[in-house]
Design a protein around this motif. Structure first.
Motif, PDB file in Angstrom:
ATOM      1  N   ARG C  52      42.712  32.154  39.279  1.00 35.20           N
ATOM      2  CA  ARG C  52      42.935  33.264  38.362  1.00 35.20           C
ATOM      3  C   ARG C  52      41.885  34.329  38.561  1.00 35.20           C
ATOM      4  O   ARG C  52      40.707  34.019  38.747  1.00 35.20           O
ATOM      5  CB  ARG C  52      42.883  32.745  36.913  1.00 35.20           C
ATOM      6  CG  ARG C  52      43.147  33.822  35.884  1.00 35.20           C
ATOM      7  CD  ARG C  52      43.478  33.267  34.511  1.00 35.20           C
ATOM      8  NE  ARG C  52      42.418  32.428  33.968  1.00 35.20           N
ATOM      9  CZ  ARG C  52      42.064  32.429  32.678  1.00 35.20           C
ATOM     10  NH1 ARG C  52      42.689  33.208  31.812  1.00 35.20           N
ATOM     11  NH2 ARG C  52      41.114  31.630  32.246  1.00 35.20           N
ATOM     12  N   ILE C  53      42.307  35.582  38.519  1.00 34.36           N
ATOM     13  CA  ILE C  53      41.378  36.702  38.422  1.00 34.36           C
ATOM     14  C   ILE C  53      41.823  37.577  37.259  1.00 34.36           C
ATOM     15  O   ILE C  53      42.946  37.450  36.772  1.00 34.36           O
ATOM     16  CB  ILE C  53      41.294  37.545  39.719  1.00 34.36           C
ATOM     17  CG1 ILE C  53      42.672  38.024  40.160  1.00 34.36           C
ATOM     18  CG2 ILE C  53      40.624  36.757  40.825  1.00 34.36           C
ATOM     19  CD1 ILE C  53      42.617  38.974  41.349  1.00 34.36           C
ATOM     20  N   PHE C  55      41.611  41.614  35.373  1.00 30.54           N
ATOM     21  CA  PHE C  55      41.250  43.030  35.308  1.00 30.54           C
ATOM     22  C   PHE C  55      41.216  43.401  33.840  1.00 30.54           C
ATOM     23  O   PHE C  55      42.165  43.098  33.111  1.00 30.54           O
ATOM     24  CB  PHE C  55      42.283  43.874  36.043  1.00 30.54           C
ATOM     25  CG  PHE C  55      42.493  43.432  37.459  1.00 30.54           C
ATOM     26  CD1 PHE C  55      41.584  43.756  38.441  1.00 30.54           C
ATOM     27  CD2 PHE C  55      43.583  42.659  37.798  1.00 30.54           C
ATOM     28  CE1 PHE C  55      41.766  43.326  39.745  1.00 30.54           C
ATOM     29  CE2 PHE C  55      43.769  42.222  39.094  1.00 30.54           C
ATOM     30  CZ  PHE C  55      42.853  42.554  40.071  1.00 30.54           C
ATOM     31  N   ASN C  69      36.466  44.138  36.722  1.00 29.43           N
ATOM     32  CA  ASN C  69      37.145  43.050  37.427  1.00 29.43           C
ATOM     33  C   ASN C  69      36.414  41.748  37.147  1.00 29.43           C
ATOM     34  O   ASN C  69      35.271  41.738  36.729  1.00 29.43           O
ATOM     35  CB  ASN C  69      37.109  43.267  38.948  1.00 29.43           C
ATOM     36  CG  ASN C  69      37.866  44.487  39.375  1.00 29.43           C
ATOM     37  OD1 ASN C  69      38.377  45.231  38.558  1.00 29.43           O
ATOM     38  ND2 ASN C  69      37.940  44.677  40.679  1.00 29.43           N
ATOM     39  N   SER C  70      37.071  40.648  37.460  1.00 31.56           N
ATOM     40  CA  SER C  70      36.399  39.360  37.346  1.00 31.56           C
ATOM     41  C   SER C  70      36.331  38.681  38.694  1.00 31.56           C
ATOM     42  O   SER C  70      37.175  38.901  39.564  1.00 31.56           O
ATOM     43  CB  SER C  70      37.148  38.436  36.385  1.00 31.56           C
ATOM     44  OG  SER C  70      38.222  37.801  37.058  1.00 31.56           O
ATOM     45  N   ALA C  71      35.342  37.829  38.863  1.00 26.74           N
ATOM     46  CA  ALA C  71      35.366  36.854  39.941  1.00 26.74           C
ATOM     47  C   ALA C  71      36.420  35.814  39.586  1.00 26.74           C
ATOM     48  O   ALA C  71      36.919  35.769  38.462  1.00 26.74           O
ATOM     49  CB  ALA C  71      33.989  36.214  40.092  1.00 26.74           C
ATOM     50  N   ALA C  72      36.768  34.977  40.522  1.00 24.05           N
ATOM     51  CA  ALA C  72      37.896  34.061  40.344  1.00 24.05           C
ATOM     52  C   ALA C  72      37.465  32.710  39.785  1.00 24.05           C
ATOM     53  O   ALA C  72      36.339  32.277  39.955  1.00 24.05           O
ATOM     54  CB  ALA C  72      38.608  33.846  41.668  1.00 24.05           C
ATOM     55  N   GLY C  86      34.062  27.579  39.793  1.00 27.97           N
ATOM     56  CA  GLY C  86      33.895  29.023  39.982  1.00 27.97           C
ATOM     57  C   GLY C  86      33.508  29.713  38.699  1.00 27.97           C
ATOM     58  O   GLY C  86      32.657  29.245  37.952  1.00 27.97           O
ATOM     59  N   PRO C 130      30.841  44.970  38.797  1.00 26.61           N
ATOM     60  CA  PRO C 130      30.992  44.774  40.244  1.00 26.61           C
ATOM     61  C   PRO C 130      29.705  45.046  41.028  1.00 26.61           C
ATOM     62  O   PRO C 130      29.609  44.662  42.188  1.00 26.61           O
ATOM     63  CB  PRO C 130      32.092  45.771  40.632  1.00 26.61           C
ATOM     64  CG  PRO C 130      32.247  46.693  39.498  1.00 26.61           C
ATOM     65  CD  PRO C 130      31.720  46.020  38.276  1.00 26.61           C
ATOM     66  N   GLY C 133      27.478  41.854  40.078  1.00 27.16           N
ATOM     67  CA  GLY C 133      28.388  40.951  39.401  1.00 27.16           C
ATOM     68  C   GLY C 133      28.533  39.592  40.026  1.00 27.16           C
ATOM     69  O   GLY C 133      29.641  39.084  40.074  1.00 27.16           O
ATOM     70  N   GLU C 134      27.482  39.013  40.499  1.00 22.25           N
ATOM     71  CA  GLU C 134      27.627  37.681  41.058  1.00 22.25           C
ATOM     72  C   GLU C 134      27.644  36.657  39.932  1.00 22.25           C
ATOM     73  O   GLU C 134      26.703  36.549  39.158  1.00 22.25           O
ATOM     74  CB  GLU C 134      26.491  37.402  42.043  1.00 22.25           C
ATOM     75  CG  GLU C 134      26.723  36.168  42.857  1.00 22.25           C
ATOM     76  CD  GLU C 134      25.803  36.116  44.069  1.00 22.25           C
ATOM     77  OE1 GLU C 134      25.604  35.022  44.578  1.00 22.25           O
ATOM     78  OE2 GLU C 134      25.293  37.163  44.489  1.00 22.25           O
ATOM     79  N   VAL C 135      28.741  35.925  39.841  1.00 19.35           N
ATOM     80  CA  VAL C 135      28.899  34.945  38.775  1.00 19.35           C
ATOM     81  C   VAL C 135      28.589  33.562  39.341  1.00 19.35           C
ATOM     82  O   VAL C 135      29.313  33.053  40.179  1.00 19.35           O
ATOM     83  CB  VAL C 135      30.343  34.963  38.236  1.00 19.35           C
ATOM     84  CG1 VAL C 135      30.511  33.924  37.148  1.00 19.35           C
ATOM     85  CG2 VAL C 135      30.682  36.343  37.717  1.00 19.35           C
ATOM     86  N   ILE C 136      27.497  32.991  38.872  1.00 14.81           N
ATOM     87  CA  ILE C 136      27.097  31.676  39.369  1.00 14.81           C
ATOM     88  C   ILE C 136      28.152  30.644  38.989  1.00 14.81           C
ATOM     89  O   ILE C 136      28.584  30.571  37.850  1.00 14.81           O
ATOM     90  CB  ILE C 136      25.722  31.312  38.779  1.00 14.81           C
ATOM     91  CG1 ILE C 136      24.684  32.304  39.298  1.00 14.81           C
ATOM     92  CG2 ILE C 136      25.333  29.881  39.151  1.00 14.81           C
ATOM     93  CD1 ILE C 136      24.628  32.436  40.803  1.00 14.81           C
ATOM     94  N   PRO C 137      28.587  29.850  39.945  1.00 13.21           N
ATOM     95  CA  PRO C 137      29.706  28.957  39.683  1.00 13.21           C
ATOM     96  C   PRO C 137      29.391  27.830  38.711  1.00 13.21           C
ATOM     97  O   PRO C 137      28.294  27.274  38.697  1.00 13.21           O
ATOM     98  CB  PRO C 137      30.056  28.398  41.057  1.00 13.21           C
ATOM     99  CG  PRO C 137      28.850  28.572  41.895  1.00 13.21           C
ATOM    100  CD  PRO C 137      28.144  29.787  41.358  1.00 13.21           C
TER     101      PRO C 137
END
Lengths: 306, 306, 306
Positions: C52-53, C55, C69-72, C86, C130, C133-137
């Motif tokens: 899933r992503i 907006f 936006n989102s990371a997945a 994720g 963005p 926007g690094e999303v740690i898993p």
């Protein structure tokens, strides 16, 4: 009569990646989600116009997911002729005449391919940073007649006072249903350093590449030979890549790739992997190998295409 | 009973643009891909609620493609009443009462329109830079009764210690099936410089605009007259635009636009163009003309609506 | 046999929000548009893989809309087992074992919930800038057997030379069709300050939470009790939240929430709201209350789910 269609496709993949070359942690979570939105409009006369954008969530430098967008690519196709414009592939990347990446990529992340770490210029459709994400347009023309395919691409950029220019041309020939060969030639003005090569923004380069892709029974094979001359750089010899795939069953194959980018002091890379289809577009994929820097790499995970 | 629908639409266009006013290269590749995602939810009682976001790939300053997103617009409609909120059009941009851009835009990129380079404040739904991309909300109400349409919009922003405020009101009247007239009035507090006009952030402005749109047989015509008073600025006279379209055949039309923004030292702009439909939502479009700075402009390409 | 499906869903909402705590303007326009793109791929053997992503257009600091936006996130599910990887929820956020946010959220914007302003670490799928926007898993495993659900999640980050680490575990039990209880425990290394708590990046924390959710006739109720110990911080006592909902009719309910985050000098928050369904996924929602800072909050508007 004419029509217009919007398609959503792409894939997701996740698993584990091990790379001795990672700076902080050898093993981390691999994750990618790719969504393409493609449009195909067909005129009353049967000419096809298309466009595509992509949304992709990928790994950042710290292993976390990062959302990214792409600029668009455009195309028009009629009979054997096709024109691509925008954020699109050059001759090498397109696969029009040569299977530059082959059909024997190893691992969940295709870390081992016949052209892995080759220093040839190759660029294609993909995402970019929305901040400075201006993607200089490529124009590519392709013409297919009988067993021949001809392709030519051009790309130019003049940002920051430096003009970068790329030109590629190639021809492919389908010898039989199961065997295809191709040749490509390209020139680059003001090439920048790639893969550690000490080229400057004032250096020019030219390359040739020959590819072969075929299959025989349960076997698939890829061959790639390339040579690039970069002005003022004499540490690149001929590069080659060989890929071999074998279908163990209808659902499972194994694949082996060896490639050498011809750069002095770089190792020959090799890797061994497998794919196992689970149906519904889902497959298990994994591989292990050693890259051109001598680092051991391995990955394992699942990919679902939609 | 109620329902909810998601729609994907938009268009792609690509071709060549020539503009003497471009800084580096007179001629470059034009490319745009626009994807709207719209939602329409209808209550059991028939009230319509909607929302829309947009993804667009456009040209950056160097002619390359850049991916952009939009903030959302929202609306609710019932009978002749409609309310729009968010990243949405003000009265002028909406076309509720006046066809501010006309139906006779010239060229692949609509570079020539009846309001081209007008110095009136006009804002609508569109993409924005995700970095500083905060889109100050507009609120617009529209009411249609018999042949009359009334509209009023309001927009306010108080960033950076300066409060910007815009108010617009207008009325449109459908005289016959083929003829529509409209009037709009607006006020702006703390208008910023537009199109080279030397207005400051402490200047106020007010404008009136009168529009007419009609058709007769194979002819379409647009007329626009506008006057804006900006405090402390006396170099803007009455602006006008005239557009004329003629259907050569069911698939092809030609169009001519002349417009003058009334600003001292600006030229009268004019342009001539054509559109030719190929079916399937695809059309060839092109035009040539001279803009308000005296620069020759021309474009030619294809657009596919989906 | 296997299959693959792409789904677009989400919601839009707009209305007015009043908050005494807003810096510039007490009352402003609320707007959100959320679009999820979800993929579900089912293997021949019935294992479900998903991604899933998102907006989303949301309010920025100045009340304007901002596109994000989102990371997945990724997941795999088979029988009672599910793995999420994720940009995904930890145990608390997921609701797997505890309804951490309850089913009695008050207002168009759910400003009053049983866990409002709780200082427990909780993170889930969502958009991010963005730029950085690094999303740690997060990795979360859930297993459901009979009336029991077990869940465990882990999250680690080592950016900027500091390693953040979060671990959560919990169990839920469905006592009857209308009553569910749950328990969760978690540890955090190097927790940062949350909600004004003076914790540093070298402080550790651990928490426990107990939740209960049930319904009886026209009534719905939520109960949450939580306790967190943060090293070097002694100004947090036991937190609690109580939510109560009552269905006035098939289309309308009212809801009341009181919550106290246990932080010294913070007020007990309470709020009263309603929802009224209009059909087609559209509902009117509103509420009024006082938050943990003593500020009066209220909102009113419409939401349309699609």
């Amino acid at each position: 009569v004419g029509s217009s269609t919007v398609t959503l496709d792409g894939y997701g993949r996740f698993g584990l990646v091990h790379d001795e070359g990672f700076s902080s942690d050898d093993t981390r979570i691999e994750q990618r989600f790719r969504l393409n939105v493609s449009v195909l409009s067909v005129t009353d006369g049967g000419v096809e116009f298309g466009g595509r954008i992509r949304f992709q969530s990928d790994e950042g430098n710290n292993g976390g997911g990062v959302a990214q967008n792409s600029a668009a690519e455009f195309n028009v196709e009629s009979g054997g002729f096709r024109l691509d414009v925008g954020n699109t592939s050059d001759v090498l990347d397109s696969g029009d005449v040569i299977d530059y990446f082959g059909n024997t990529g190893v691992g969940l992340t295709d870390f081992g391919e016949i052209s892995s770490n080759f220093v040839l210029p190759v660029s294609g459709f993909g995402t970019s940073d929305p901040d400075d994400g201006e993607v200089i347009p490529t124009v590519k023309a392709r013409y297919a007649v009988d067993a021949f395919t001809f392709a030519v691409s051009y790309q130019a950029d003049s940002r920051d006072g430096v003009s970068y220019e790329e030109f590629q041309i190639g021809v492919g020939y389908q010898i039989s249903d199961n065997l295809k060969v191709g040749f490509a030639y390209g020139e680059v003005q003001n090439v920048t350093g790639v893969n550690g090569l000490n080229s400057n923004l004032t250096d020019d380069a030219e390359f040739v590449a020959i590819g072969l892709h075929g299959s025989s029974g349960a076997f698939t094979y890829d061959l790639l030979i390339a040579d690039i001359d970069i002005d003022g750089t004499d540490n690149v010899d001929t590069a080659f890549g060989i890929g071999l795939g074998y279908d163990i069953s209808a659902a499972t194959d194994i694949r082996f790739v060896v490639s050498d980018n011809g750069v002095d002091n770089n190792d020959t890379a090799y890797s061994l992997g497998f794919r196992h289809s689970l149906g519904g577009g889902v497959s298990l994929r994994g591989g292990v190998g050693e890259d051109d820097g001598g680092d051991t790499r391995a990955d394992l995970g699942v990919r679902f295409d939609f």
